[in-house]
Design an enzyme around this catalytic site. Structure first.
Site, PDB file in Angstrom:
ATOM      1  N   GLY A 108      29.450   2.280 -49.873  1.00 15.58           N
ATOM      2  CA  GLY A 108      28.041   2.058 -49.616  1.00 15.58           C
ATOM      3  C   GLY A 108      27.901   0.966 -48.573  1.00 15.58           C
ATOM      4  O   GLY A 108      28.870   0.296 -48.210  1.00 15.58           O
ATOM      5  N   TYR A 109      26.678   0.780 -48.116  1.00 17.82           N
ATOM      6  CA  TYR A 109      26.403  -0.178 -47.053  1.00 17.82           C
ATOM      7  C   TYR A 109      25.428  -1.247 -47.515  1.00 17.82           C
ATOM      8  O   TYR A 109      24.333  -0.938 -47.989  1.00 17.82           O
ATOM      9  CB  TYR A 109      25.856   0.543 -45.809  1.00 17.82           C
ATOM     10  CG  TYR A 109      26.941   1.336 -45.145  1.00 17.82           C
ATOM     11  CD1 TYR A 109      27.733   0.763 -44.168  1.00 17.82           C
ATOM     12  CD2 TYR A 109      27.227   2.641 -45.551  1.00 17.82           C
ATOM     13  CE1 TYR A 109      28.774   1.466 -43.594  1.00 17.82           C
ATOM     14  CE2 TYR A 109      28.264   3.347 -44.990  1.00 17.82           C
ATOM     15  CZ  TYR A 109      29.035   2.754 -44.005  1.00 17.82           C
ATOM     16  OH  TYR A 109      30.073   3.450 -43.448  1.00 17.82           O
TER      17      TYR A 109
END
Length: 155
Positions: A28-29
């Site tokens: 994820g970011y």
């Protein structure tokens, strides 16, 4: 450290028969802006935090910093990430003097398979296997950070 990388689509899955390594990746970011992407990744039994800068004009090079972190910390950081997690299996295939990392995506990006190769210079040559398709290095839609916000299924 500067990362020099080229990306390609895949014609078929024949690369799987020659893969010497395979890992599930969930990522994820924390930030997906191109000027500074901050990625959290679980790869197999390891956790990583990665920061990447914006690509240069050619699209081949950019700053990358990566640090291994404890898995439990990576799992906690994943809970803080922007929407649109990436779920994929990475296959590693040695061709000549290089290793191709081939990502087969799942979930919102199902049906997409991309090969990446890291090079020591932007002009370095490499052997191209028969399963390697069109180059997409310059197409930002194939960046994982883009795919997390604009899944392949919506193209």
């Amino acid at each position: 450290m500067i990362e020099i990388e080229r990306k390609f689509l895949i014609k078929n899955d024949s690369f799987k028969t020659t893969a010497f390594l395979q890992n599930h990746i969930a990522q994820g970011y924390l930030s997906s802006v191109p000027e500074r992407t901050v990625r959290v990744r679980l790869k197999g039994e390891n956790g990583f935090l990665t920061i990447k800068g914006i690509s240069n004009e050619s699209g081949l090079s950019r700053f990358e910093w990566e640090k291994e972190i404890p898995v439990d910390e990576a799992k906690e950081l994943l809970k803080l990430c922007e929407k649109g997690a990436i779920d994929k299996t990475r296959f590693e295939v040695k061709i000549g003097n290089h290793v191709f990392e081939i990502d087969e995506f799942y979930g919102e990006n199902e049906g997409l398979t991309i090969a990446e190769i890291e090079l020591s210079s932007e002009t370095e040559t490499f052997e191209k296997p028969s399963w390697l398709g069109a180059e997409v290095t310059h197409d930002k839609r194939y960046y994982n950070s883009y795919l997390s916000n604009n899944p392949y299924k919506n193209w």
